[in-house]
Structure formats: structure tokens, C-alpha cells
Enzyme design. Sequence first.
Site, PDB file in Angstrom:
ATOM      1  CD  GLU A 159      11.797 -40.466 -52.466  1.00  0.00           C
ATOM      2  OE1 GLU A 159      11.480 -41.564 -52.976  1.00  0.00           O
ATOM      3  OE2 GLU A 159      11.403 -39.370 -52.895  1.00  0.00           O
ATOM      4  CB  ALA A 164       2.964 -34.612 -40.903  1.00  0.00           C
ATOM      5  CB  ILE A 165       4.292 -33.550 -35.590  1.00  0.00           C
ATOM      6  CG1 ILE A 165       5.664 -34.243 -35.649  1.00  0.00           C
ATOM      7  CG2 ILE A 165       3.782 -33.475 -34.154  1.00  0.00           C
ATOM      8  CD1 ILE A 165       5.769 -35.605 -34.999  1.00  0.00           C
ATOM      9  CE1 TYR A 174       6.161 -36.152 -27.825  1.00  0.00           C
ATOM     10  CE2 TYR A 174       4.780 -34.252 -28.326  1.00  0.00           C
ATOM     11  CZ  TYR A 174       5.194 -35.230 -27.442  1.00  0.00           C
ATOM     12  OH  TYR A 174       4.649 -35.298 -26.200  1.00  0.00           O
TER      13      TYR A 174
HETATM   14  N1  COA Z   1      10.303 -24.023 -40.431  1.00  0.00           N
HETATM   15  C1  COA Z   1      11.327 -23.686 -39.629  1.00  0.00           C
HETATM   16  N2  COA Z   1      11.669 -24.371 -38.527  1.00  0.00           N
HETATM   17  C2  COA Z   1      10.903 -25.437 -38.200  1.00  0.00           C
HETATM   18  C3  COA Z   1       9.796 -25.848 -38.968  1.00  0.00           C
HETATM   19  C4  COA Z   1       9.513 -25.088 -40.140  1.00  0.00           C
HETATM   20  N3  COA Z   1       8.496 -25.398 -40.944  1.00  0.00           N
HETATM   21  N4  COA Z   1       9.239 -26.916 -38.358  1.00  0.00           N
HETATM   22  C5  COA Z   1       9.978 -27.168 -37.256  1.00  0.00           C
HETATM   23  N5  COA Z   1      10.969 -26.291 -37.172  1.00  0.00           N
HETATM   24  C6  COA Z   1      12.017 -26.233 -36.161  1.00  0.00           C
HETATM   25  C7  COA Z   1      11.497 -26.073 -34.750  1.00  0.00           C
HETATM   26  O1  COA Z   1      11.299 -24.716 -34.429  1.00  0.00           O
HETATM   27  C8  COA Z   1      12.637 -26.688 -33.960  1.00  0.00           C
HETATM   28  O2  COA Z   1      13.722 -25.786 -33.863  1.00  0.00           O
HETATM   29  P1  COA Z   1      14.661 -25.707 -32.540  1.00  0.00           P
HETATM   30  O3  COA Z   1      15.194 -27.110 -32.331  1.00  0.00           O
HETATM   31  O4  COA Z   1      15.712 -24.730 -32.899  1.00  0.00           O
HETATM   32  O5  COA Z   1      13.742 -25.261 -31.436  1.00  0.00           O
HETATM   33  C9  COA Z   1      13.078 -27.844 -34.856  1.00  0.00           C
HETATM   34  O6  COA Z   1      12.670 -27.497 -36.173  1.00  0.00           O
HETATM   35  C10 COA Z   1      12.471 -29.178 -34.487  1.00  0.00           C
HETATM   36  O7  COA Z   1      11.217 -28.998 -33.946  1.00  0.00           O
HETATM   37  P2  COA Z   1      10.347 -30.177 -33.379  1.00  0.00           P
HETATM   38  O8  COA Z   1       9.476 -29.679 -32.302  1.00  0.00           O
HETATM   39  O9  COA Z   1      11.208 -31.351 -33.084  1.00  0.00           O
HETATM   40  O10 COA Z   1       9.468 -30.546 -34.664  1.00  0.00           O
HETATM   41  P3  COA Z   1       7.858 -30.630 -34.780  1.00  0.00           P
HETATM   42  O11 COA Z   1       7.354 -31.614 -33.792  1.00  0.00           O
HETATM   43  O12 COA Z   1       7.277 -29.296 -34.771  1.00  0.00           O
HETATM   44  O13 COA Z   1       7.737 -31.285 -36.228  1.00  0.00           O
HETATM   45  C11 COA Z   1       7.376 -30.968 -38.601  1.00  0.00           C
HETATM   46  C12 COA Z   1       8.274 -30.662 -37.383  1.00  0.00           C
HETATM   47  C13 COA Z   1       8.006 -30.401 -39.848  1.00  0.00           C
HETATM   48  C14 COA Z   1       7.251 -32.471 -38.742  1.00  0.00           C
HETATM   49  C15 COA Z   1       5.985 -30.335 -38.304  1.00  0.00           C
HETATM   50  O14 COA Z   1       6.126 -28.949 -38.242  1.00  0.00           O
HETATM   51  C16 COA Z   1       4.921 -30.647 -39.365  1.00  0.00           C
HETATM   52  O15 COA Z   1       4.246 -31.659 -39.269  1.00  0.00           O
HETATM   53  N6  COA Z   1       4.753 -29.756 -40.335  1.00  0.00           N
HETATM   54  C17 COA Z   1       3.744 -29.932 -41.386  1.00  0.00           C
HETATM   55  C18 COA Z   1       4.100 -31.029 -42.355  1.00  0.00           C
HETATM   56  C19 COA Z   1       5.406 -30.797 -43.094  1.00  0.00           C
HETATM   57  O16 COA Z   1       5.693 -29.698 -43.524  1.00  0.00           O
HETATM   58  N7  COA Z   1       6.202 -31.877 -43.236  1.00  0.00           N
HETATM   59  C20 COA Z   1       7.523 -31.825 -43.883  1.00  0.00           C
HETATM   60  C21 COA Z   1       7.460 -32.143 -45.313  1.00  0.00           C
HETATM   61  S1  COA Z   1       6.923 -33.757 -45.700  1.00  0.00           S
END
Ligand code: COA
Length: 423
Positions: A159, A164-165, A174
Amino acid sequence: MSQDNKEEPKEVPVNGNVPLTGEIPLDFRLTPCCEVPKAKRPRPVPEGAWEMSTEGILGPDSQHAYVQRWYSMVQQEKSGAVKFQVVRNDSKRESLILLLGLKNVFVRQLPNMPKPYVTRLVFDRKHESTILTKCTSSGEYVVMGGCCYRPFIEERFAEIAFLAISDSEQVRGYGTRLMSYTKERTKELGLTHILTCADNNAVPYFKKQGFSKTITLEKERWQGYIKDYDGVTLMECVLNPKVDYLNIPSMLKAQKMCLIEKLKEISNIHIVYPGLDPEARKRIRLEDIPGLKEGLEQSERSLGKTIPLESLAAPRDPASLQALHKELQHILTQVKQHQSAWPFLEPVDPEQTGALDYYDVIKNPIDLRTIQERLDRGDYYVTKEIFAADLKRMIENCEAYNGEKHFITELAHNLERFFNQKL
Ligand code: COA
């Protein structure tokens, strides 16, 4: 390579041979993840034609955005610019420093999560984390993100608690790579599923990572371990032990190659005929066009009826050509007079219409004046189909440039309905 020997072929990098830095070469080709079986009974290549290779049909892999991202990730990992590692609280100083860095990223990126809760789970000995670190200019590795999950070994699922990034590093791929490492790690632990309670904002991200809202894992395996609460969506990813999640592009390459090999048995996709000689001004006989007869025979077989070669031909005698042009002129005059025709009467003037990028977007422009000029030439529209294709392209260009909902597109569709009745 010597400087004067410019023709020497460049080395084509393949998986595991991605250089440490630099742009993806235009001719970059991936090695498929497995050997691809050749077509058993490919359509034979007739004399005079030649066979195009499967690689040739697919073209270079560098053109795909997902390959470009994958390439850049592999490069960064090989050069040591970034590192992904699995860390758990084993009381070692290095592990604790990394987990502390990760906890800080989670606290910043997930402001709705209570800090003590995040800290408790990240340092909990039953949890582990895939951590992304990035090398700074001083050579120090700083935590940029990670995924904290709890593996339930007996129940064979994990689970995800937090993922997050850092905001400065988001949308660069990433997050996807982090998930691939997490999938590989959970596979290594013998798990079959990953579950997560996704925040509604994160649902699209998880969907892109292969998660679904449909939970196929038997309830008995996860009930009591996962609390599905309001405001979140329970999502599941089924792990496939045969998939190498860190090398998805190589798997897709193998799948595409398999498809092409299969297509060779039922189509002529691999057969290339020599082209026509553009210098030869004289009329070309249909039967002399390489491949046309073979294609016709195939259509006859699938349709179960005979199609005379002549039926494809333009009328050769001046009288029938004249009759055709008379009919086309009649249609064109009515089209030009239609109340929805005004935007299409002349070629698009970018200055006057404000569509400054029109000719950058629309590579094959056409309009009613150009169609009239072609008709006046006398030798252009030798069949009704060629005339209809120009009208159709005019409508498609309009839709491509203005979008489906634009009022000009509505006019285009009115006009299309009108000329479809006339043709
Ligand atoms: N809504 C819609 N699409 C999203 C998204 C969101 N919140 N976050 C990422 N994506 C999409 C990107 O646009 C990308 O799409 P593509 O492949 O069609 O271009 C794909 O998902 C992957 O993107 P990627 O660059 O590999 O991911 P990232 O490094 O931006 O990391 C998260 C994604 C979610 C980890 C980052 O946005 C984050 O840390 N968010 C805040 C914390 C969070 O919400 N965590 C999840 C819940 S615990």
C-alpha cells in the site's frame, strides 16, 4: 571516426548503451526486450519490388516523447546525476538522513497530511521507501522525492502511503520513473498488487501509471489492512511479473515489431514498389503502375467480386472528360453561391484574417478559387474523386485550424452537407 570520412555510419546507441550526456540522436533505435518471431508466411515480394525491413517500417524510436523521457532518465542515472534507492529504517545514520529528507519533501508537498502522521509512517519499520536523490554542484546528494509504502508480504500486496516529487522537479518524468522503481521493488518482494488511497488530485497521475479504480484483488486480502475513507479513491495496480517496468519502451518496441510481422502475412505493408518517373511526361498506363494490379487483385479477393482495371481509370477520350468538367463546374458554381461558402472563396490571407500562423499549421491549403483554377486547367480533375478530395480537404483544414466548435467550422460542415448531396 576520421574527419574526412563523414559517410561512416554513426554507432546507434541501444539499451544499456545510452551515452552519459547529450540529446537523443535522431536515428536512435531501441533494442526490443525479446527476440521477435518473424512472419511465418509473409506476402511474397513480386519481382521488381523490394522488402522494407520491420525497423524501416517503424522508423527511429527517437520520435516518441515517451522514449525521449526514458532516454533522458537512463542517462541521468548512468551519469550519477540522480539515484533511486530503496531505504527503510534500519537505524543506520545514512538511512535516517535520507528518510528525514523524504519526510520533509512529503510535508511540503502534502500540506493536508498531519506532520506527525507522515513522520510516523516514514520512520515506521514496517514501511519502506523508494527515494530519489539528485547530485548538487557540490557533489552532495539531496532528496528530491520518493514513494513510501508498506509491503504486506503474506497478503502479497503493497500500500502506497505517500508519494511526492519536490515542486522544482515535477513534470519532468521523475514521478513516472519513481513509480517504475517502486513496481520493480514490489515485484522483487513477490507482491502482485499495489493499492493506494489516491487524493482526488492525484487520480490522473495514478491512472497514467497503470492504476485503476477497479479493484480486482480479493477483498479478504486487503480488508482490515487498508482504510478507504472519504475524499480519496482506492486504486489498484496489478503487477505483471514478466514486465520490466524500467524498460517499458523496449517492451513496446517488441510488441510493435510483432504486430508488423503479423501484418506482413495479411497485408502488403512491407512491399515497396519502384515509384513512377516524374520526368516521364507521357500518359502512364494503369497496368504499368507498379503494385496497382496486385492491390486490385487483393481487393477483389476480399470483396469477392471483380473490379475491372478500367473502372479506376480517368476517362481518356476528350468527350467524356468534357462532360465530367461540365458536371464539376455545375457543382462548383452552386457550392460557391452557397450562403456558408464565403470563408472559403479565396485562399486564407493571414494578415487580413489575423491567422498569422495559418500556413505553419496547414501544410496543404486549398480553397474554392484554387479549385476553380484547377478545374479551368482542364487536365487536373480527371476523376470526380480527385475533385471531391479537394473539397473534403478544405473542410478538414478548417476543422484542424479552427477546432470543432468554431463558427467557421460550423459553416464548413453546412457546406460539406450541401456538396455531399451534389457529388
Ligand atoms: N494531475 C494530472 N496529471 C498529473 C498530475 C496531476 N496532479 N501529476 C502528474 N501528472 C501527469 C504529468 O503531466 C505526466 O503526464 P504525461 O506523461 O502525459 O506528460 C504524468 O502524470 C507523469 O508525470 P511525471 O513528470 O512523471 O510526474 P511528476 O514528477 O510531476 O510527479 C507527482 C507526479 C504526483 C508525484 C507530483 O506531481 C507531486 O509530488 N504532487 C504532489 C504530491 C501528490 O499529490 N502526491 C500524490 C498523492 S500521495
